[in-house]
Each structure stands twice: as C-alpha cells, then as structure tokens.
Motif scaffolding. Sequence first.
Motif, PDB file in Angstrom:
ATOM      1  N   LEU A   1       6.369 -23.811  -4.108  1.00  0.00           N
ATOM      2  CA  LEU A   1       7.064 -24.493  -3.036  1.00  0.00           C
ATOM      3  C   LEU A   1       6.295 -24.693  -1.637  1.00  0.00           C
ATOM      4  O   LEU A   1       5.378 -23.885  -1.529  1.00  0.00           O
ATOM      5  N   GLU A   2       6.460 -25.607  -0.779  1.00  0.00           N
ATOM      6  CA  GLU A   2       5.677 -25.733   0.408  1.00  0.00           C
ATOM      7  C   GLU A   2       6.641 -25.420   1.559  1.00  0.00           C
ATOM      8  O   GLU A   2       7.741 -25.972   1.816  1.00  0.00           O
ATOM      9  N   PHE A   3       6.021 -24.579   2.644  1.00  0.00           N
ATOM     10  CA  PHE A   3       6.790 -24.153   3.648  1.00  0.00           C
ATOM     11  C   PHE A   3       5.947 -24.343   5.008  1.00  0.00           C
ATOM     12  O   PHE A   3       4.528 -24.464   4.723  1.00  0.00           O
ATOM     13  N   GLU A   4       6.431 -24.633   6.056  1.00  0.00           N
ATOM     14  CA  GLU A   4       5.797 -24.746   7.320  1.00  0.00           C
ATOM     15  C   GLU A   4       4.694 -23.890   7.544  1.00  0.00           C
ATOM     16  O   GLU A   4       5.259 -22.718   7.845  1.00  0.00           O
ATOM     17  N   GLU A   5       3.494 -24.226   7.688  1.00  0.00           N
ATOM     18  CA  GLU A   5       2.402 -23.279   8.313  1.00  0.00           C
ATOM     19  C   GLU A   5       2.656 -22.664   9.577  1.00  0.00           C
ATOM     20  O   GLU A   5       3.159 -23.536  10.429  1.00  0.00           O
ATOM     21  N   GLY A   6       2.443 -21.472   9.731  1.00  0.00           N
ATOM     22  CA  GLY A   6       2.594 -20.837  11.079  1.00  0.00           C
ATOM     23  C   GLY A   6       4.132 -20.574  11.630  1.00  0.00           C
ATOM     24  O   GLY A   6       4.635 -20.008  12.515  1.00  0.00           O
ATOM     25  N   SER A   7       5.103 -20.799  10.479  1.00  0.00           N
ATOM     26  CA  SER A   7       6.279 -20.562  10.610  1.00  0.00           C
ATOM     27  C   SER A   7       7.237 -19.724   9.490  1.00  0.00           C
ATOM     28  O   SER A   7       7.043 -18.533   9.569  1.00  0.00           O
ATOM     29  N   MET A   8       7.736 -20.281   8.429  1.00  0.00           N
ATOM     30  CA  MET A   8       8.199 -19.644   7.276  1.00  0.00           C
ATOM     31  C   MET A   8       7.163 -19.468   6.290  1.00  0.00           C
ATOM     32  O   MET A   8       7.325 -18.498   5.427  1.00  0.00           O
ATOM     33  N   ALA A   9       5.996 -20.373   6.344  1.00  0.00           N
ATOM     34  CA  ALA A   9       5.026 -19.984   5.260  1.00  0.00           C
ATOM     35  C   ALA A   9       4.705 -18.557   5.114  1.00  0.00           C
ATOM     36  O   ALA A   9       4.262 -18.034   4.012  1.00  0.00           O
ATOM     37  N   PRO A  10       4.238 -18.020   6.230  1.00  0.00           N
ATOM     38  CA  PRO A  10       3.567 -16.569   6.310  1.00  0.00           C
ATOM     39  C   PRO A  10       4.847 -15.615   5.832  1.00  0.00           C
ATOM     40  O   PRO A  10       4.361 -14.537   5.027  1.00  0.00           O
TER      41      PRO A  10
ATOM     42  N   GLU B   1       0.889  -1.193   0.018  1.00  0.00           N
ATOM     43  CA  GLU B   1       0.252  -0.084  -0.153  1.00  0.00           C
ATOM     44  C   GLU B   1       1.002   1.354   0.125  1.00  0.00           C
ATOM     45  O   GLU B   1       0.455   2.182  -0.512  1.00  0.00           O
ATOM     46  N   LEU B   2       2.070   1.199   0.516  1.00  0.00           N
ATOM     47  CA  LEU B   2       2.892   2.231   0.432  1.00  0.00           C
ATOM     48  C   LEU B   2       3.858   2.301  -0.601  1.00  0.00           C
ATOM     49  O   LEU B   2       4.447   3.438  -0.720  1.00  0.00           O
ATOM     50  N   ASP B   3       3.826   1.314  -1.368  1.00  0.00           N
ATOM     51  CA  ASP B   3       4.739   1.485  -2.632  1.00  0.00           C
ATOM     52  C   ASP B   3       6.030   1.267  -2.259  1.00  0.00           C
ATOM     53  O   ASP B   3       7.034   1.883  -2.818  1.00  0.00           O
ATOM     54  N   ALA B   4       6.448   0.598  -0.980  1.00  0.00           N
ATOM     55  CA  ALA B   4       7.595   0.601  -0.589  1.00  0.00           C
ATOM     56  C   ALA B   4       8.651  -0.386  -1.573  1.00  0.00           C
ATOM     57  O   ALA B   4       8.229  -1.126  -2.223  1.00  0.00           O
ATOM     58  N   ASP B   5       9.889   0.187  -1.688  1.00  0.00           N
ATOM     59  CA  ASP B   5      10.985  -0.574  -2.490  1.00  0.00           C
ATOM     60  C   ASP B   5      11.146  -1.828  -1.738  1.00  0.00           C
ATOM     61  O   ASP B   5      11.554  -2.870  -2.707  1.00  0.00           O
ATOM     62  N   THR B   6      11.398  -1.996  -0.465  1.00  0.00           N
ATOM     63  CA  THR B   6      11.801  -3.169  -0.063  1.00  0.00           C
ATOM     64  C   THR B   6      10.967  -3.356   1.367  1.00  0.00           C
ATOM     65  O   THR B   6      10.830  -2.625   2.258  1.00  0.00           O
ATOM     66  N   LEU B   7      10.704  -4.734   1.656  1.00  0.00           N
ATOM     67  CA  LEU B   7      10.271  -5.467   2.816  1.00  0.00           C
ATOM     68  C   LEU B   7      11.408  -6.311   3.362  1.00  0.00           C
ATOM     69  O   LEU B   7      11.837  -7.153   2.486  1.00  0.00           O
ATOM     70  N   ILE B   8      11.995  -5.884   4.514  1.00  0.00           N
ATOM     71  CA  ILE B   8      12.886  -6.760   5.267  1.00  0.00           C
ATOM     72  C   ILE B   8      12.441  -7.516   6.360  1.00  0.00           C
ATOM     73  O   ILE B   8      11.721  -6.792   7.286  1.00  0.00           O
ATOM     74  N   MET B   9      12.336  -8.970   6.420  1.00  0.00           N
ATOM     75  CA  MET B   9      11.782  -9.599   7.466  1.00  0.00           C
ATOM     76  C   MET B   9      12.887 -10.213   8.078  1.00  0.00           C
ATOM     77  O   MET B   9      13.660 -11.011   7.666  1.00  0.00           O
ATOM     78  N   LEU B  10      13.129  -9.720   9.358  1.00  0.00           N
ATOM     79  CA  LEU B  10      14.184 -10.164  10.179  1.00  0.00           C
ATOM     80  C   LEU B  10      14.131 -11.406  10.974  1.00  0.00           C
ATOM     81  O   LEU B  10      12.932 -11.016  11.789  1.00  0.00           O
ATOM     82  N   THR B  11      14.875 -12.200  10.858  1.00  0.00           N
ATOM     83  CA  THR B  11      14.428 -13.437  11.805  1.00  0.00           C
ATOM     84  C   THR B  11      15.888 -14.288  12.089  1.00  0.00           C
ATOM     85  O   THR B  11      16.859 -13.588  12.251  1.00  0.00           O
ATOM     86  N   ASP B  12      15.846 -15.183  12.617  1.00  0.00           N
ATOM     87  CA  ASP B  12      17.167 -15.762  13.365  1.00  0.00           C
ATOM     88  C   ASP B  12      17.443 -16.871  12.438  1.00  0.00           C
ATOM     89  O   ASP B  12      18.744 -17.434  12.692  1.00  0.00           O
ATOM     90  N   GLY B  13      17.264 -17.052  11.273  1.00  0.00           N
ATOM     91  CA  GLY B  13      17.636 -18.031  10.263  1.00  0.00           C
ATOM     92  C   GLY B  13      18.439 -17.321   9.043  1.00  0.00           C
ATOM     93  O   GLY B  13      18.182 -15.855   8.948  1.00  0.00           O
ATOM     94  N   ASP B  14      19.561 -17.958   8.315  1.00  0.00           N
ATOM     95  CA  ASP B  14      20.193 -17.108   7.580  1.00  0.00           C
ATOM     96  C   ASP B  14      19.703 -17.106   6.129  1.00  0.00           C
ATOM     97  O   ASP B  14      19.715 -16.254   5.245  1.00  0.00           O
ATOM     98  N   TYR B  15      19.016 -18.300   5.953  1.00  0.00           N
ATOM     99  CA  TYR B  15      18.294 -18.279   4.596  1.00  0.00           C
ATOM    100  C   TYR B  15      16.802 -18.874   4.718  1.00  0.00           C
ATOM    101  O   TYR B  15      16.587 -19.635   5.686  1.00  0.00           O
ATOM    102  N   VAL B  16      16.045 -18.727   3.782  1.00  0.00           N
ATOM    103  CA  VAL B  16      14.845 -19.512   3.627  1.00  0.00           C
ATOM    104  C   VAL B  16      15.140 -20.820   2.740  1.00  0.00           C
ATOM    105  O   VAL B  16      16.083 -20.701   2.016  1.00  0.00           O
ATOM    106  N   SER B  17      14.988 -22.038   3.007  1.00  0.00           N
ATOM    107  CA  SER B  17      15.409 -23.171   2.766  1.00  0.00           C
ATOM    108  C   SER B  17      14.246 -24.059   2.325  1.00  0.00           C
ATOM    109  O   SER B  17      13.213 -24.352   2.794  1.00  0.00           O
ATOM    110  N   GLN B  18      14.547 -24.904   1.171  1.00  0.00           N
ATOM    111  CA  GLN B  18      13.883 -25.730   0.517  1.00  0.00           C
ATOM    112  C   GLN B  18      14.101 -27.145   1.359  1.00  0.00           C
ATOM    113  O   GLN B  18      15.177 -27.487   1.353  1.00  0.00           O
ATOM    114  N   ASN B  19      13.140 -27.896   1.461  1.00  0.00           N
ATOM    115  CA  ASN B  19      13.112 -29.066   2.194  1.00  0.00           C
ATOM    116  C   ASN B  19      14.079 -28.967   3.673  1.00  0.00           C
ATOM    117  O   ASN B  19      14.956 -29.720   3.910  1.00  0.00           O
ATOM    118  N   TRP B  20      13.765 -27.901   4.467  1.00  0.00           N
ATOM    119  CA  TRP B  20      14.275 -27.583   5.580  1.00  0.00           C
ATOM    120  C   TRP B  20      14.338 -28.789   6.694  1.00  0.00           C
ATOM    121  O   TRP B  20      13.302 -29.694   6.602  1.00  0.00           O
TER     122      TRP B  20
END
Length: 311
Positions: free
Chosen positions: A254-263, A216-235
């Motif tokens: 791809l499929e990711f864990e609901e309630g964790s990385m999926a959102p 809605e803000l036409d932002a250039d970037t969304l940064i989601m800071l977490t405790d993992g280094d990457y999003v992983s396939q088949n984590w």
Amino acid sequence: MRVVVALGGNALAKRGEPMTADRLRANVKSTCLALAGLALEHEVVITHGNGPQVGLLALQNLAYRDVAAYPLDILGAETQGMIGYVIQQELTNALAGAREVVALVTTAVVEDDDPAFGHPTKLIGPQYSAQDAAEAAAEYRWTIARDGNAFRRVVPSPNPVRIQQTPVVRLLLENNRLVVCVGGGGVPVRIDDRGREMGMQAVVDKDLASAALAAELDADTLIMLTDGDYVSQNWGTPEQRNILTASPEAMAELEFEEGSMAPKVDAAIRVAKAGGRALIGPLDRLDDLLARRVGTEIRSGVAEGIVFVKD
C-alpha cells in the motif's frame, strides 16, 4: 513484556497551541499519566518526536545574530535534554517514584550518501502562512512544504541504520529502569573511517528510529501513539477503509503519505519482520489499543493479509 512507546507530536504539543514550556509540561504530564499503568507492569522504553521544538530552537538561534546559528545535530541534542527531562520528571511523578526513570541523549547512525539529503521531507518548526513561508525561505534558504492548510520548513530525514546506545538501554531495562531515549529520532551521525562519530544536518524520523531500537532490543511490541484511531487505506477519500490488522507484506503493497503515515507504516513493517508486533493508535485510548478495540496492529502470520474494520 518489553515495549517501545513512540510518542507522537500530539503528546508534546497540540496542533495550534503555543509552544510554551507550560504547555509542553502539561501535555507531557497527561501523557505520562496515561502511560503509568503500562510502565508499572512492563519493561518500557519511551521515545518521542521533536519536530516543532527543534524548529523553534532553530528560530531562536537565528534571532541572535552575534554568533553563528547552532547546527541541527546540536539542536537535536538540546531537544533530547529538554523533552527527556520533562518526560523523566513527569513519569517519575505519575508513578510516585515506584520505578526509576532514566533519560539518555541518543545518536542514530545514518549513511552520508542517503538520498534523503537531496530530498527533504521532515516537517519541523511552527506553521506559516504562504507569504511568511516564502519570506522565511528566501531569508534563511529553507525548503518549505505544505502542512495541511499552512506551510512549514522541511529538512532531510535519512534512514536510521542503528542506534548507538542500544547496549546501554538494554542494560538499564535488565536492571528494572524505565528509559527515555531516541528523542527526535536520535541525533543523526555518520561513522568515519576511523570509527569516529560526526554529526549530520538532518532530523531522523522518530518512528523509524524507534523501530530500529525495538528490533535491536528484541522488543515484543512497538506502540506508535498518534491522534488518529487507525491507519487507513485511501485516507481522506470516499474509498477510505480503516485497517484493524495486517501483515507486513500486505502493508508494504500500500501507499501512504510521505512524511506523515508512511514512516509509521515503514517502522511497523520493520518491527514485524524482526519478529515483534506494532500497534498504531490514539494516545487517549491506550487501554483500548492494547486490548485491540481500536488502532491498527501489524504482525506476521495474518492469513488474510489485511483485516479491515467493519462498518
């Protein structure tokens, strides 16, 4: 550059730590020091989660039996004030007053027929042993789900359709203010036939709400800071592969864990399809994340679909 920074739970409370006011402030202080450089140079909106804090407030409410417990929408507003105040103060201190910081209580519009109301997935509150979780579920009529080796309460997490205060956030950014908002995903509300807001008993995912705001803000970037280094396939499996860059279309396959990385992935897809980019990576390596030495970037125009980190 206009940036929305979504702070994960590790920015407010480390796993296993007591949820005290002192620990909240200490964690927020270190987070704001890490964000100071970005906040000095760019238009920045900071959003944050509230899962542990809103669950703690709910427990504290239940301990006082002389009045009925406050509903989740009011508790969500309380956490916005509590956490927003600390972020506002510590970021102002980290910047030595060079930028004015404004914290807003924010509402997120949801649909009252969202299927999430029949399928709770959002983890809130402290962790419990299996026995304590079973007792709490029986006493308070909670829904309980596994969280790692422990158990936590889960509540509905409907999709945020829009953020009601986006025009105010835009105005503040255009006037050189830094904004703290969409705490805990924003208080979930529905709009009735007369256009009135009505609070809903749920907790909106802060990453999805941050994505709605960024779009809605036409932002250039969304940064989601977490405790993992990457999003992983088949984590967590022998076939795990870390993702460096990907298109929204490829990530949607791809499929990711609901309630964790999926959102987070869903939020990134929403921003990328709106014309921005999303970064998911570690708070303690923010400079490396921005320089693309770590973390996952999701944006349009990735010809390969997915680029994996080389071993």
